[in-house]
Write a protein that holds these residues in place. Structure first.
Motif, PDB file in Angstrom:
ATOM      1  N   LEU A  11      26.174 -33.856  89.067  1.00 21.29           N
ATOM      2  CA  LEU A  11      26.707 -32.523  89.309  1.00 21.29           C
ATOM      3  C   LEU A  11      27.486 -32.476  90.620  1.00 21.29           C
ATOM      4  N   THR A  12      28.386 -31.534  90.721  1.00 25.49           N
ATOM      5  CA  THR A  12      29.284 -31.427  91.869  1.00 25.49           C
ATOM      6  C   THR A  12      28.680 -30.551  92.953  1.00 25.49           C
ATOM      7  N   ASP A  13      29.455 -30.401  94.022  1.00 25.21           N
ATOM      8  CA  ASP A  13      29.015 -29.564  95.137  1.00 25.21           C
ATOM      9  C   ASP A  13      28.866 -28.107  94.718  1.00 25.21           C
ATOM     10  N   ARG A  14      29.554 -27.709  93.653  1.00 28.45           N
ATOM     11  CA  ARG A  14      29.437 -26.325  93.193  1.00 28.45           C
ATOM     12  C   ARG A  14      27.996 -26.013  92.803  1.00 28.45           C
ATOM     13  N   ALA A  15      27.321 -26.977  92.164  1.00 25.93           N
ATOM     14  CA  ALA A  15      25.919 -26.766  91.790  1.00 25.93           C
ATOM     15  C   ALA A  15      25.052 -26.614  93.031  1.00 25.93           C
ATOM     16  N   ALA A  16      25.352 -27.394  94.074  1.00 28.07           N
ATOM     17  CA  ALA A  16      24.579 -27.307  95.314  1.00 28.07           C
ATOM     18  C   ALA A  16      24.765 -25.950  95.976  1.00 28.07           C
ATOM     19  N   THR A  17      25.909 -25.328  95.741  1.00 27.49           N
ATOM     20  CA  THR A  17      26.193 -24.042  96.364  1.00 27.49           C
ATOM     21  C   THR A  17      25.637 -22.869  95.581  1.00 27.49           C
ATOM     22  N   ARG A  39      27.322 -29.211 103.586  1.00 26.13           N
ATOM     23  CA  ARG A  39      28.099 -27.976 103.727  1.00 26.13           C
ATOM     24  C   ARG A  39      27.964 -27.102 102.483  1.00 26.13           C
ATOM     25  N   SER A  40      27.992 -27.728 101.303  1.00 26.11           N
ATOM     26  CA  SER A  40      27.824 -26.967 100.061  1.00 26.11           C
ATOM     27  C   SER A  40      26.468 -26.289 100.032  1.00 26.11           C
TER      28      SER A  40
END
Length: 306
Positions: A11-17, A39-40
């Motif tokens: 998964l990408t940083d979008r999921a972390a955010t 940062r995410s």
């Protein structure tokens, strides 16, 4: 979301955010070697407070800045995070924008130590007078700029100050000069100002004269001459003279001046270097424009006219 799913699905940083993360995964990301992952995570609304405090001490400036803009911080907590002032090109904080119609919130946030919070307040269409007064004297001139571009309550003296150094953005090309509170009188006092941007304003004064336009048509600054070239009071002789100005934008304005003699306009239309500007001249009659269009569409057609 458990760590196993996050890693197995790549998964990408979008999921972390955006996702609600299990504690083990959130703690792992808070210690991740990649600062972009940290940062995410710093922007995740579900982040546990202790992990937020950890990221607030992160060695990476961008991670700390992301944490510092969280809506769940107190202003004291926000002030304790070491950040660098952001550049102009930052979007306003969504959570501040959502509070634009709340006078109490605007008063509280306008006093924030965080420049992006104050800049986001300045983006409100309307603000209480005391908030406007506070932001108009803010130490961050980008706050003044955003007030000038967005807030209809921005004061005249601040708008005049912004005019001295800001020429307009793509999103608000007419601000600050087009702001409803921008000064429209008592501007002749700037006719001799050493700042050429201030000198230009003298021609906006209702009491300015054609003589001043002529004087500005010979000013040493190209932008002041450009302002004169756009003034309908400029004489025909000066408009013709400015066709040879060393600055392109002055020559372009002079080519469109309504007092430009017809014989000069014809000469410009016949010159390939000036025809494009001259073709926009407001005095061109419709039949002339039609004949010009025919010449473009049918250059070898003798019936198109001379």
């Amino acid at each position: 979301m458990p760590r196993s799913v996050f890693e197995s699905e790549e998964l990408t940083d979008r999921a972390a955010t955006t996702c609600r993360l299990e504690r083990d995964l959130a703690a792992h990301l808070a210690r991740h070697d990649d600062p972009d992952r940290r940062r995410s995570l710093a922007g995740n609304p579900h982040l546990d407070p202790d992990l937020g405090r950890r990221l607030a001490r992160d060695p990476d400036d961008h991670v700390r800045f992301e944490v510092s803009t969280r809506p769940d911080l107190t202003e004291e907590q926000r002030a304790d995070i070491a950040i660098d002032a952001p550049g102009v090109h930052h979007h306003p904080l969504d959570w501040v924008v959502a509070l634009h119609d709340d006078p109490g919130a605007m008063r509280r946030l306008a006093a924030s130590s965080h420049p992006l919070v104050r800049r986001s307040v300045a983006r409100a269409r309307h603000l209480p007078p005391d908030v406007v007064a506070l932001l108009a004297h803010d130490e961050d001139r980008v706050v003044h700029l955003f007030l000038a571009e967005s807030c209809d309550d921005a004061p005249a003296d601040m708008l005049l100050g912004v005019w001295q150094w800001w020429t307009g953005s793509l999103s608000a090309p007419d601000r600050p000069h087009g702001h409803p509170n921008f000064p429209r009188s008592d501007l002749l006092r700037h006719a001799g100002d050493p700042n050429p941007r201030m000198r230009q304003l003298a021609l906006d004064d209702p009491e300015s004269t054609a003589e001043l336009v002529e004087l500005f048509g010979r000013d040493g600054d190209g932008d002041v001459r450009h302002r004169a070239a756009n003034d309908p009071r400029l004489s025909a002789a000066s408009a013709v003279r400015l066709l040879d100005d060393p600055h392109d934008h002055v020559r372009h304005a002079a080519a469109l001046h309504p007092r430009l003699p017809a014989r000069v306009l014809v000469r410009l239309l016949r010159d390939a270097d000036t025809a494009e500007d001259a073709a926009r001249h407001p005095a061109l009659a419709l039949p002339v424009m039609e004949r010009m269009l025919q010449r473009i569409q049918h250059p070898d057609d003798a019936t198109a006219g001379p």
